[in-house]
Structure formats: structure tokens, C-alpha cells
Design a protein around this motif. Structure first.
Motif, PDB file in Angstrom:
ATOM      1  N   VAL A  68      52.352  31.017  33.860  1.00 19.14           N
ATOM      2  CA  VAL A  68      52.474  31.066  32.397  1.00 19.14           C
ATOM      3  C   VAL A  68      51.959  32.387  31.827  1.00 19.14           C
ATOM      4  N   ASP A  69      50.855  32.883  32.372  1.00 26.93           N
ATOM      5  CA  ASP A  69      50.257  34.108  31.804  1.00 26.93           C
ATOM      6  C   ASP A  69      50.698  35.378  32.530  1.00 26.93           C
ATOM      7  N   GLY A  70      51.669  35.272  33.420  1.00 29.95           N
ATOM      8  CA  GLY A  70      52.209  36.475  34.066  1.00 29.95           C
ATOM      9  C   GLY A  70      51.855  36.530  35.547  1.00 29.95           C
ATOM     10  N   TYR A  71      52.702  37.237  36.324  1.00 32.68           N
ATOM     11  CA  TYR A  71      52.434  37.433  37.755  1.00 32.68           C
ATOM     12  C   TYR A  71      51.081  38.140  37.941  1.00 32.68           C
ATOM     13  N   GLY A  72      50.384  37.762  38.992  1.00 35.23           N
ATOM     14  CA  GLY A  72      49.087  38.387  39.271  1.00 35.23           C
ATOM     15  C   GLY A  72      49.191  39.896  39.446  1.00 35.23           C
ATOM     16  N   CYS A 273      61.228  36.425  35.013  1.00 36.93           N
ATOM     17  CA  CYS A 273      60.705  36.920  36.296  1.00 36.93           C
ATOM     18  C   CYS A 273      61.190  38.344  36.621  1.00 36.93           C
ATOM     19  N   ILE A 274      62.457  38.633  36.387  1.00 41.55           N
ATOM     20  CA  ILE A 274      62.986  39.959  36.742  1.00 41.55           C
ATOM     21  C   ILE A 274      62.352  41.031  35.840  1.00 41.55           C
ATOM     22  N   ALA A 275      62.274  40.722  34.559  1.00 40.90           N
ATOM     23  CA  ALA A 275      61.686  41.688  33.615  1.00 40.90           C
ATOM     24  C   ALA A 275      60.215  41.950  33.945  1.00 40.90           C
ATOM     25  N   GLN A 276      59.515  40.913  34.408  1.00 39.53           N
ATOM     26  CA  GLN A 276      58.105  41.131  34.791  1.00 39.53           C
ATOM     27  C   GLN A 276      58.017  42.069  35.988  1.00 39.53           C
TER      28      GLN A 276
END
Ligand code: PMP
Ligand code: GLU
Length: 395
Positions: A68-72, A273-276
Motif C-alpha cells: 500500500v505504501d510503495g515498494y521497499g 506497479c510499472i510506474a513505481q
């Protein structure tokens, strides 16, 4: 007003920037030769190294829900960026990645404000601050400035606007719409007032950080006595020309980050996910890689200021950052142009759309009724043509 809908949405204004952009698009599709200078959207393509990271992410089969808060590893890239560019130390538990900085701001309003809490907005302010606050129960309190003070708020005006109900202050530097950039001394002077009111949370929107023509960017949270009550908002929309990729993020006190995580977990879940994955590449690299865009904006700023200075009745300050000029057009109020009564900046912007085929945004939406906002995130050719049309429509 539709009584079948909630008071919440009935009382909300439509985003003036997006509304004007939609109107310009509609007219264009209907065959009108409109030049759109209403939207703050870089006209560059996404840098190749960022695109490659996105393509690689697709090939690597990134597809699932994200944390939820972003990939590590994205949080690590954000931590590195905050340290490198802003001298800010954050832990992963203090970072939340969202679907654009707009969602970061909406999360903050939702988790910080209670009904009737006041939100200080040095005006002019970015159009959505006010409605994002209102929809969360907040009461926007504008602190007016004007072109003579370079649209910057003074410590005295800030102090005078604070009441026992003040809960939050939101500002952007570089500022959308005025382009003003607060110097370290100016920010420190505001901090000197705020330190006496420890319950006020400061939201520092730094999304235009890299689009700065005067030098150092200063983060409010970098003052040690402001760190614990400041939330730094940033994103990749502007500097990396990734407006449609929708990635924004915050760094701030852990309890606020946790609350945003909780809010987001019920509303949208983790960002795309891709944009992150692409954002990791954007942030891990040096901002030198995007300097070519900043240089281009700087050239366009010079051009548009020259052209505006040649239009009678338009008074503009020299913006130090972002990609907007915010001329005072009040000279025309009370006048009639081609049978069109100009009673305010809204009329003026509509007149330009009708008679010059140029889309701009009324300053009223940004809390300044004397100005209009012109975005120069457009080609030099369009800027020249637009200013020529405006000059003709006003002559
Ligand atoms: N803050 C400011 C000052 C802006 O101009 C914008 C532009 N949309 C945003 C926040 C939101 O940016 P985004 O949601 O695209 O990250
Ligand atoms: N921030 C940009 C602007 O001010 C994009 C539009 C929006 O999200 O309001 O024009």
C-alpha cells in the motif's frame, strides 16, 4: 446542485485547471484552433532511462498488487533522493508512495483535519488545496499576497492568520501558480512564527523543486525545529514529465505516514506497479539528467516575459521557478472588449478563449481575483503565437 448527490460533492468546485483543459480539448476537437496554456503539464516525453525501466518491469512480469505504501526499493530510492537533494533523513516507515502528489495531499487532509479545522493557504495557492481541505471538513483560510511582494507571505501576515483552530498550512515553493520561490531566509522567518504553534502541521509541496531558475531549493523540514511537524510532498509528474504515470510521495512524521497508509489502503491500495518501478530509475539517477528540460523552460520563461511586457495592461512578476506566469490583468476590469464585459479574471480568461483562442486559467481559482495563470510548458512556437493573439485581442 443535485439533491440525489451528497452535500460533500455538491459543495465542491470542479478543478479549474482540469476544467479549462477539458474545454480547450473539446473546442479543439470541434475544429477550433485553440492553443492550450491552461495545464501545468510538461510537453516533453518521458526520459529514455525511465521508459526503459518501465519496459523492463513489464518484461519482468510486474503485475500484482503493490504494498500500500510503495515498494521497499522505491522507498529506498526516495530516502536517497530526500538525503541527496534536500538533506532530509527519513526511514522507510516515514515514506508513503501514492497515485500522484494529488493523492498524497488528499490523504494528508483526510488524516489530519477534523470538521472545522482551519487550513492556512498563502494565496495564490494551487487550485486543489482548497477543495481537498474542504472535502475533509477543513476551512481554507487564505493569506492574501500580491505581485508587489512577489506573491510571498510575510511572517506578520502568517501570524495574524493563525487562530486556535489552525491545524494545517499548505504551500508550494516553487509556487504554482506564481512561480515564486521562498529563499532560506524567507522560509526561516515563517518557521520562526510556526515554532510558536507546535500543533500546526506544515505541508510543504515541493513538486516543482527541480524547476528552479534561481538556485537552491530549501525544504521546510530541513530546519531541525520544523522536522517533526512538516510533511514533504513531492512526485515525478513535473520534473520527469510523468504526469500520466501518477506517482507522488511524502516523507514525514511516522504517525502521519502510518495514517496515510491506512487511509490509502481503504481507498486505492498501492500505486501502479510499472510506474513505481520506473520511478526508482527516475529518482536513483542524478537530477542532472533532466536539466535539459529545466533549461528549455528557462528559455521559454524569458521569451514569454518579453512578449508579455509588450502587451499593454498585463503586469507580470518574474517567476523564479515552475512553468507559469501569473500576470495581474486588473487593468481591464470594468472595460468592454469587442462587446464583452470584463468584470473579473474569470471573464478575462473566457474572453481570451473566445477571442484569442488561447486557454489560460482564472486566478480566482488560485485565490487571486486579479490575475490569470498562463502555463509556458508549451513549445516556443505556441508561446509566440498565443501571445501575439492575446495582444491582438486586447488592442
Ligand atoms: N502540487 C502542485 C503544486 C501541482 O501543481 C500539482 C500538479 N498536478 C500537484 C501537486 C499534483 O501533481 P500529481 O498529482 O500529478 O503528482
Ligand atoms: N498541476 C497541474 C496544473 O496546475 C495539473 C492539473 C491539475 O492537476 O490541476 O495545471
Amino acid at each position: 446542485m443535485n439533491t440525489k448527490l451528497s452535500d460533500r460533492v455538491n459543495n465542491m468546485s470542479t478543478s479549474a485547471t482540469l476544467a479549462m483543459a477539458a474545454k480547450a480539448r473539446e473546442l479543439k476537437e470541434a475544429g477550433r484552433d485553440i492553443i492550450g496554456l491552461s495545464l501545468g503539464e510538461p510537453d516533453f516525453t518521458v526520459p529514455e532511462f525511465v521508459k526503459e525501466a518501465a519496459i523492463q518491469a513489464v518484461k519482468d512480469d510486474y503485475h500484482s498488487y503493490t504494498p500500500v505504501d510503495g515498494y521497499g526499493d522505491l522507498k529506498q530510492a526516495i530516502i536517497l533522493k530526500f538525503k541527496r537533494d534536500n538533506d532530509l533523513d527519513y526511514k522507510p516507515s516515514q515514506i508513503v508512495v501514492s497515485t500522484g502528489a494529488k493523492q498524497s495531499l488528499a490523504n494528508l487532509a483526510q488524516v489530519i483535519l477534523n470538521e472545522g479545522d482551519e487550513v492556512l493557504l498563502p494565496a495564490p495557492y494551487w487550485v486543489s488545496y482548497s477543495d481537498i481541505s474542504k472535502v475533509s471538513g477543513g476551512i481554507p483560510v487564505e493569506i492574501p499576497t500580491n505581485i508587489d511582494s512577489d506573491f510571498k507571505v510575510t511572517p506578520e501576515a502568517l501570524e495574524a492568520a493563525i487562530t486556535p483552530r489552525t491545524k494545517m498550512m499548505i504551500y508550494s515553493s516553487p509556487c504554482n501558480p506564481s512561480g515564486s520561490v521562498y529563499s532560506k531566509e524567507e522560509l526561516r522567518a515563517l518557521a520562526d512564527v510556526l515554532v510558536n504553534y507546535p500543533d500546526i502541521i506544515v505541508v510543504s509541496d515541493e513538486i516543482y523543486e527541480h524547476i528552479n531558475y534561481v538556485g537552491d531549493h530549501v525544504s521546510m523540514a530541513a530546519f531541525p525545529d520544523m522536522y517533526d511537524r512538516t510533511v514533504t510532498v513531492n512526485g515525478v509528474s513535473k520534473a520527469y514529465s510523468m504526469t500520466g504515470w501518477r506517482i507522488g510521495y511524502i516523507g514525514g512524521p511516522e504517525y502521519i505516514a502510518r495514517a496515510c497508509n491506512k487511509m490509502q489502503g481503504q481507498v486505492t491500495s498501492g500505486a501502479n506497479c510499472i510506474a513505481q518501478r520506473a520511478t526508482i530509475a527516475a529518482l536513483e539517477n542524478s537530477p542532472d539528467k533532466i536539466q535539459y528540460m529545466v533549461d528549455a523552460f528557462k528559455g521559454r520563461r524569458k521569451l514569454i516575459l518579453e512578449l508579455i511586457s509588450d502587451i499593454p495592461g498585463l503586469k507580470a512578476n518574474e517567476p523564479d521557478g515552475a512553468f507559469y506566469v501569473f500576470p495581474d490583468v486588473s487593468f481591464y476590469f470594468g472595460k468592454t472588449l469587442n462587446g464583452y464585459d470584463i468584470n473579473g479574471a474569470g471573464d478575462f480568461a473566457l474572453y481570451l478563449l473566445e477571442h484569442a483562442n488561447v486557454a489560460t486559467v482564472t486566478g480566482e481559482a488560485f485565490g487571486d481575483p486579479n490575475c490569470i495563470r498562463i502555463s509556458y510548458a508549451a513549445s516556443e512556437e505556441d508561446i509566440r503565437e498565443a501571445m501575439q493573439r492575446i495582444k491582438k485581442a486586447l488592442s
